[in-house]
Design a protein around this motif. Structure first.
Motif, mmCIF file in Angstrom:
data_model
loop_
_atom_site.group_PDB
_atom_site.id
_atom_site.type_symbol
_atom_site.label_atom_id
_atom_site.label_comp_id
_atom_site.label_asym_id
_atom_site.label_seq_id
_atom_site.Cartn_x
_atom_site.Cartn_y
_atom_site.Cartn_z
ATOM 1 N N GLN B 169 -13.833 4.594 6.523
ATOM 2 C CA GLN B 169 -13.506 4.451 5.097
ATOM 3 C C GLN B 169 -12.574 5.570 4.630
ATOM 4 O O GLN B 169 -11.767 5.382 3.728
ATOM 5 N N ASN B 170 -12.684 6.753 5.267
ATOM 6 C CA ASN B 170 -11.846 7.885 4.864
ATOM 7 C C ASN B 170 -10.362 7.571 5.034
ATOM 8 O O ASN B 170 -9.540 8.012 4.242
ATOM 9 N N ARG B 176 -5.239 5.171 -0.176
ATOM 10 C CA ARG B 176 -5.270 4.953 -1.623
ATOM 11 C C ARG B 176 -4.794 6.209 -2.367
ATOM 12 O O ARG B 176 -4.005 6.135 -3.298
ATOM 13 N N ASP B 177 -5.283 7.362 -1.903
ATOM 14 C CA ASP B 177 -4.909 8.627 -2.549
ATOM 15 C C ASP B 177 -3.411 8.856 -2.463
ATOM 16 O O ASP B 177 -2.800 9.430 -3.365
ATOM 17 N N LEU B 178 -2.836 8.402 -1.360
ATOM 18 C CA LEU B 178 -1.398 8.608 -1.177
ATOM 19 C C LEU B 178 -0.597 7.525 -1.879
ATOM 20 O O LEU B 178 0.615 7.426 -1.694
ATOM 21 N N PHE B 183 -3.032 -4.232 -1.222
ATOM 22 C CA PHE B 183 -2.289 -5.059 -0.279
ATOM 23 C C PHE B 183 -1.644 -4.212 0.816
ATOM 24 O O PHE B 183 -1.699 -4.552 1.993
ATOM 25 N N GLN B 184 -1.067 -3.067 0.401
ATOM 26 C CA GLN B 184 -0.419 -2.195 1.384
ATOM 27 C C GLN B 184 -1.415 -1.626 2.384
ATOM 28 O O GLN B 184 -1.146 -1.586 3.584
ATOM 29 N N SER B 185 -2.572 -1.175 1.870
ATOM 30 C CA SER B 185 -3.543 -0.606 2.805
ATOM 31 C C SER B 185 -4.107 -1.683 3.720
ATOM 32 O O SER B 185 -4.447 -1.426 4.871
ATOM 33 N N LEU B 186 -4.157 -2.928 3.224
ATOM 34 C CA LEU B 186 -4.616 -4.037 4.064
ATOM 35 C C LEU B 186 -3.646 -4.264 5.228
ATOM 36 O O LEU B 186 -4.048 -4.363 6.384
ATOM 37 N N VAL B 187 -2.351 -4.338 4.898
ATOM 38 C CA VAL B 187 -1.348 -4.649 5.913
ATOM 39 C C VAL B 187 -1.107 -3.469 6.846
ATOM 40 O O VAL B 187 -0.948 -3.637 8.048
#
Lengths: 261, 274
Positions: B169-170, B176-178, B183-187
């Motif tokens: 999860q980190n 997310r923090d960046l 959608f971006q973190s998914l891809v």
């Protein structure tokens, strides 16, 4: 909003997976033997089920083969996995490669290869040949599920037991087995399930007169299924569901036991 | 050291078992596939795949298996994401609920779909009641694909769920923090890290779909022959073990090809993940 969409999606897949169960449960209460017509409500198939020797014999065969094959596969597979863990790189990967064959190969090829073996060596096709086939593919599932546990095991525990005067056999039952038990148990359950649900390999390794539920249903496809089959599958479904709910409502008790160890 | 030798010796029962019931049977498929009735070496049984009937059955099986594998990924991936996001109390139960259908006999489940999909079946009854156009897919390739998806979908859900659940999860929080959106973190993160799950899901759906003879027989009305049906008939009806074994060798070639292709994609995936 997002949560609503999530629930709808999960619900749709859920309906997709469970629609056939609903159909089978409805059919089990259908007075008419035809699948297309609703002839009124009845519980006669549940009563007749226990007097239908054909279906009962198939059920007994299925459960017996599933239990025996899972048990024998667990014994052979666990011992083999322990031995494989001590082997050199080459021998171990060769054995793991062979172990993967029944899982990766198509069931139909596994089935016909065993059929050819039994034919060539003039085995009598029947209960025994089905059992041998099921043990064969079940060993793979057991090794797959025991292996990670063995890798995590601390070898010093076993050595300590020996130093303290335990015989290897005593140390195995008192030290190694409790350590890898969850892996053995999940291997057993997986093997039992695989054996229960298998049709294709049984189809090729069975002989005339001996049937499991799967092969019986297949044989009845053309002339019409005994409605008792629907009643039987409804009962199995309900009992497994009840068992799952029961296990899940008692997680606290399980944890306490683990702590007690 | 002496102890190690003893432990290795324990593998003997399994080694013997594996040779007798895994290796020798496979060699026998090759023996029968590469000989004729008189025991003479021949490639005829393998080359029989070029006959129109056989070639067509293999072609249709490949297409249908490919379609159902793709649809299984598309259906299972969002579901695995949803299931992993339910880090609640009942998480375990929810997963079991999706495996539970496997305990009901798979022939009976497929038979139930036959009942539902029939032209005068339950689904069309509901559709016509709602004044919607009815479906006529029973005994067509569409129904076979439907049956394949139904039977093998759990085998896609489970590996995906396992792999996605293990993603740190980190890493996602860092993305997310960046400034990455969902959608971006998914891809960029979830998808590349879940490639091993996708790969094992693909093999677990594609191979049984490619080689099935039951689904096609029950939902295709014995009109559409897949390669599995052809092989099954050679063994149980025509008793032509040589031809059946020859075609099985062809089938195994395709299974190996699919495993090699997925292995290559697996490497790419790991490369991207780094």
């Amino acid at each position: 909003m997002k949560n609503v969409l999530k629930s709808i999606y999960t619900g749709l897949i859920f309906i997709f997976l469970y629609a056939p169960m609903v159909v089978l449960i409805i059919l089990s209460f259908n007075k008419s033997k035809s699948r297309a017509k609703w002839g009124g409500f009845t519980i006669q198939w549940y009563v007749k089920l226990f007097h239908n020797s054909v279906v009962m014999q198939a059920l007994i065969n299925t459960l017996l083969i599933a239990f025996l094959s899972a048990l024998i596969a667990c014994i052979i597979g666990t011992i083999a996995a322990l031995a494989m863990n001590k082997m050199g790189m080459f021998a171990r990967s060769a054995m793991l490669g062979v172990t993967n064959i029944p899982m990766l190969n198509a069931d139909i090829v596994t089935g016909i290869s065993l059929m050819l073996l039994f034919l060539f060596f003039r085995f009598k096709f029947g209960f025994m040949t089905i059992l041998l086939s099921h043990i064969t593919f079940n060993i793979s599932y057991v090794i797959l599920s025991v292996m990670p546990r063995i890798k995590k095991m601390n070898p010093s525990n076993y050595e300590a037991a020996l130093d303290l005067g335990a015989t290897p056999v005593y140390a195995f039952f008192k030290v190694i087995l409790p350590d890898i038990w969850p892996g053995v148990l999940s291997g057993f359950l997986m093997a039992f399930t695989m054996s229960l649900d298998d049709f294709i390999i049984t189809h090729f390794s069975k002989g005339p007169g001996v049937d499991t539920i799967s092969t019986k249903v297949y044989a009845q496809l053309k002339k019409g299924i005994d409605p008792e089959m629907y009643a039987l599958s409804t009962l199995i479904f309900i009992s497994v569901l009840a068992l799952l709910l029961l296990i899940n409502t008692l997680p606290a008790g399980g944890k306490k036991k683990e702590k007690a160890k | 050291m002496k102890n190690n030798k003893f432990v290795q010796f324990l593998s003997v029962p399994y080694v013997l078992w594996a040779i007798a019931f895994i290796v020798i049977p496979l060699l026998m498929v090759f023996y029968y596939g590469l000989t004729d009735g008189n025991g003479k070496f021949t490639f005829d049984n393998v080359l029989a795949i070029t006959q129109t009937v056989h070639y067509k059955s293999l072609y249709i099986a490949l297409i249908l298996a490919l379609i159902s594998t793709v649809i299984c990924i598309l259906l299972a991936y969002p579901l695995a994401l949803i299931l992993t996001s339910l880090k609640g109390k009942n998480e375990h139960l929810i997963v079991l609920i999706f495996i539970l259908p496997m305990w009901m006999n798979f022939l009976l489940r497929t038979l139930a779909w036959q009942t539902l999909l029939e032209n005068d079946g339950a689904i069309n009854y509901v559709l016509s009641f709602l004044h919607l156009p009815t479906i006529h897919i029973i005994n067509t390739p569409v129904a076979i694909v439907f049956g394949m998806i139904y039977n093998f979908l759990p085998f896609m859900i489970l590996p995906l769920y396992n792999v996605i659940g293990k993603i740190d999860q980190n890493v996602l929080n860092a993305a997310r923090d960046l400034g990455a959106n969902y959608f971006q973190s998914l891809v960029k993160i979830t998808l590349p890290l879940s490639v091993p799950g996708i790969i094992s899901g693909i093999t677990m759906v594609f191979v049984p779909s490619l080689t099935t003879f039951v689904v096609s027989e029950m939902l295709g009305g014995s009109k559409i022959l897949l390669i599995g049906n052809v092989i099954e008939q050679e063994f149980t009806q025509n008793s032509n073990w040589h031809l059946g074994s020859g075609l099985s060798i062809v089938l195994m070639i395709f299974i190996v090809i699919s495993m090699v292709i997925t292995a290559i994609f697996d490497k790419d995936g790991e490369g991207n993940a780094l």
